[in-house]
Design a protein around this motif. Structure first.
Motif, mmCIF file in Angstrom:
data_model
loop_
_atom_site.group_PDB
_atom_site.id
_atom_site.type_symbol
_atom_site.label_atom_id
_atom_site.label_comp_id
_atom_site.label_asym_id
_atom_site.label_seq_id
_atom_site.Cartn_x
_atom_site.Cartn_y
_atom_site.Cartn_z
ATOM 1 N N ILE A 231 0.826 -1.209 0.000
ATOM 2 C CA ILE A 231 0.000 0.000 0.000
ATOM 3 C C ILE A 231 0.862 1.262 0.000
ATOM 4 O O ILE A 231 0.607 2.209 -0.752
ATOM 5 C CB ILE A 231 -0.946 0.010 1.223
ATOM 6 C CG1 ILE A 231 -1.990 -1.092 1.069
ATOM 7 C CG2 ILE A 231 -1.608 1.368 1.404
ATOM 8 C CD1 ILE A 231 -2.751 -1.398 2.343
ATOM 9 N N LEU A 232 1.892 1.277 0.859
ATOM 10 C CA LEU A 232 2.722 2.473 0.995
ATOM 11 C C LEU A 232 3.841 2.555 -0.027
ATOM 12 O O LEU A 232 4.499 3.590 -0.145
ATOM 13 C CB LEU A 232 3.315 2.525 2.412
ATOM 14 C CG LEU A 232 2.325 2.631 3.565
ATOM 15 C CD1 LEU A 232 3.067 2.658 4.895
ATOM 16 C CD2 LEU A 232 1.430 3.847 3.415
ATOM 17 N N GLY A 233 4.087 1.460 -0.735
ATOM 18 C CA GLY A 233 5.180 1.455 -1.710
ATOM 19 C C GLY A 233 6.540 1.484 -1.043
ATOM 20 O O GLY A 233 7.485 2.067 -1.568
ATOM 21 N N LEU A 234 6.629 0.843 0.125
ATOM 22 C CA LEU A 234 7.880 0.799 0.884
ATOM 23 C C LEU A 234 8.357 -0.640 0.993
ATOM 24 O O LEU A 234 7.558 -1.579 0.894
ATOM 25 C CB LEU A 234 7.665 1.345 2.297
ATOM 26 C CG LEU A 234 7.239 2.798 2.423
ATOM 27 C CD1 LEU A 234 6.897 3.112 3.872
ATOM 28 C CD2 LEU A 234 8.333 3.715 1.909
ATOM 29 N N GLY A 235 9.630 -0.814 1.254
ATOM 30 C CA GLY A 235 10.175 -2.135 1.505
ATOM 31 C C GLY A 235 9.746 -2.629 2.878
ATOM 32 O O GLY A 235 9.334 -1.846 3.742
ATOM 33 N N LEU A 236 9.845 -3.928 3.064
ATOM 34 C CA LEU A 236 9.448 -4.514 4.346
ATOM 35 C C LEU A 236 10.238 -3.934 5.509
ATOM 36 O O LEU A 236 9.670 -3.638 6.569
ATOM 37 C CB LEU A 236 9.626 -6.035 4.304
ATOM 38 C CG LEU A 236 8.713 -6.791 3.343
ATOM 39 C CD1 LEU A 236 9.094 -8.268 3.309
ATOM 40 C CD2 LEU A 236 7.270 -6.617 3.728
ATOM 41 N N SER A 237 11.548 -3.744 5.333
ATOM 42 C CA SER A 237 12.361 -3.218 6.431
ATOM 43 C C SER A 237 11.942 -1.797 6.803
ATOM 44 O O SER A 237 11.966 -1.420 7.976
ATOM 45 C CB SER A 237 13.851 -3.285 6.104
ATOM 46 O OG SER A 237 14.145 -2.536 4.951
ATOM 47 N N SER A 238 11.507 -1.011 5.833
ATOM 48 C CA SER A 238 11.038 0.346 6.123
ATOM 49 C C SER A 238 9.747 0.313 6.933
ATOM 50 O O SER A 238 9.561 1.114 7.859
ATOM 51 C CB SER A 238 10.808 1.121 4.825
ATOM 52 O OG SER A 238 12.014 1.323 4.148
ATOM 53 N N VAL A 239 8.856 -0.617 6.606
ATOM 54 C CA VAL A 239 7.609 -0.745 7.366
ATOM 55 C C VAL A 239 7.916 -1.180 8.799
ATOM 56 O O VAL A 239 7.374 -0.632 9.757
ATOM 57 C CB VAL A 239 6.641 -1.732 6.688
ATOM 58 C CG1 VAL A 239 5.392 -1.937 7.543
ATOM 59 C CG2 VAL A 239 6.256 -1.233 5.294
ATOM 60 N N TYR A 240 8.830 -2.142 8.953
ATOM 61 C CA TYR A 240 9.222 -2.570 10.305
ATOM 62 C C TYR A 240 9.825 -1.411 11.086
ATOM 63 O O TYR A 240 9.561 -1.252 12.278
ATOM 64 C CB TYR A 240 10.205 -3.736 10.248
ATOM 65 C CG TYR A 240 9.563 -5.056 9.917
ATOM 66 C CD1 TYR A 240 8.618 -5.644 10.751
ATOM 67 C CD2 TYR A 240 9.914 -5.739 8.754
ATOM 68 C CE1 TYR A 240 8.029 -6.857 10.447
ATOM 69 C CE2 TYR A 240 9.335 -6.963 8.437
ATOM 70 C CZ TYR A 240 8.390 -7.509 9.291
ATOM 71 O OH TYR A 240 7.810 -8.717 8.983
#
Length: 64
Positions: A17-26
């Motif tokens: 949804i946010l167009g971010l990598g998994l590490s950025s979401v974490y």
């Protein structure tokens, strides 16, 4: 945008949804910039938390 998702999302959904990598979401979750909760070692993010995050970031970008 969020209508295709249930009331609670997983990290991979938020990443999409946010167009971010998994590490950025974490990172957003660990720092409290994105509200979520841990259950049995996995993060879950309420849909309204995503809406608040998007609204806050849109406001901050417009404020610059």
């Amino acid at each position: 945008m969020l209508e295709n998702y249930g009331p609670v999302l997983k990290v991979n959904d938020v990443s999409e949804i946010l167009g971010l990598g998994l590490s950025s979401v974490y990172d957003l979750l660990r720092t409290g910039k994105l509200e979520g909760f841990l259950m049995k070692g996995k993060w879950f993010i309420p849909k309204d938390s995503i809406s608040r995050f998007l609204n806050k970031n849109a406001y901050e970008q417009n404020d610059r």
